[in-house]
Design an enzyme around this catalytic site. Structure first.
Site, mmCIF file in Angstrom:
data_model
loop_
_atom_site.group_PDB
_atom_site.id
_atom_site.type_symbol
_atom_site.label_atom_id
_atom_site.label_comp_id
_atom_site.label_asym_id
_atom_site.label_seq_id
_atom_site.Cartn_x
_atom_site.Cartn_y
_atom_site.Cartn_z
ATOM 1 N N ASP A 104 -9.362 -30.201 -6.867
ATOM 2 C CA ASP A 104 -8.387 -30.199 -7.956
ATOM 3 C C ASP A 104 -7.271 -31.193 -7.670
ATOM 4 O OD1 ASP A 104 -9.831 -28.175 -9.112
ATOM 5 O OD2 ASP A 104 -8.551 -26.576 -8.321
HETATM 6 N N1 URA Z 1 -11.550 -24.316 -5.324
HETATM 7 C C1 URA Z 1 -10.523 -24.566 -6.159
HETATM 8 O O1 URA Z 1 -10.074 -23.688 -6.885
HETATM 9 N N2 URA Z 1 -9.994 -25.801 -6.160
HETATM 10 C C2 URA Z 1 -10.439 -26.802 -5.365
HETATM 11 O O2 URA Z 1 -9.900 -27.912 -5.424
HETATM 12 C C3 URA Z 1 -11.517 -26.535 -4.501
HETATM 13 C C4 URA Z 1 -12.066 -25.279 -4.490
#
Ligand code: URA
Length: 234
Positions: A104
């Site tokens: 993310d």
């Molecule tokens: N899980 C998430 O919620 N975000 C990420 O970036 C990676 C795994």
């Protein structure tokens, strides 16, 4: 057999025009002999190439490790936002690089950027069970109920998660290991317990930990050993 100008353009950031010019200037050597014409053909797997005396490594694929900072999206292009490819030095930009998997925008940590689709698939496919480990900070305390439920398989609205390992490391901190990569997976898993993820940092893929010296925003080429480790299940 491949034209030498094509071999060079596939492995450097020189344009075809620049390559032609360098050849005409006598700057290009293959296996110790000067290359006279851009259309001369060579076996790509067996060329020792130098340009202006500098050795050029002929690699089929490129594998870069990135310590992703916050604020970058995991995409190759985005009209509005900075992408992880903006962190790649220009010397590597001649390749069709892409991030192997997504973190993310506000997640930090270990990411592989490559032009090898098959390798990327192998480490991302849930069927290969390659673990990815994250350090997480929550807005509420981590509980044993979470540990238990993560082990049993948290139920998300797009189906039950595979078993995940949750290790409590502090009141509101933990390490989580998952083998899938669903959209916002870890945030949604904790969301089932009314918890908000404040910080998320990926520290391991397969058996490869984020290299110690690799600072946020830095990129390094992966060694053979690191590539081997990244594919291993612990
Ligand atoms: N899980 C998430 O919620 N975000 C990420 O970036 C990676 C795994």
């Amino acid at each position: 057999m491949q034209r030498i100008d094509k071999i060079i353009s596939d492995h450097t950031y020189y344009t075809r025009k620049e390559i032609k010019k360098m050849i005409s200037q006598g700057a290009v050597y293959v296996n110790g002999e000067e290359v006279k014409r851009p259309e001369s053909k060579y076996d790509e797997n067996n060329v020792a190439l130098t340009i202006n005396g500098k050795e050029i490594e002929i690699k089929k694929h490129l594998y870069l490790l990135l310590n992703k900072p916050k604020g970058y999206v995991s995409a190759t292009e985005d009209g509005a936002q900075k992408t992880v490819l903006d962190l790649i030095p220009t010397e590597y930009k001649y390749r069709d690089l892409f991030p192997a998997g997504r973190l993310d925008k506000d997640t930090t940590g270990l990411m592989l950027i490559t032009d090898d689709g098959e390798f990327a698939h192998n480490i991302l496919s849930p069927r290969k069970h390659v673990p990815k480990e994250y350090e997480v900070t929550l807005d509420i305390p981590v509980t044993l109920a979470m540990v238990e439920e993560f082990k049993n398989g948290v139920n998300l609205n797009d189906g039950e998660c595979k078993t995940a390992d949750l290790e409590i490391t502090g009141e509101c901190t933990a390490k989580v290991t998952i083998t899938e990569g669903r959209y916002h997976q870890i945030k949604r898993m904790f969301g089932c317990f009314g918890a908000k993820v404040l910080e998320l940092n990926r520290i391991r893929m397969g058996n490869l930990y984020l290299p110690k010296g690799l600072k946020l925003g830095e990129v390094k080429e992966a060694t053979q050993d690191e590539l081997q480790k990244i594919q291993e299940r612990k």
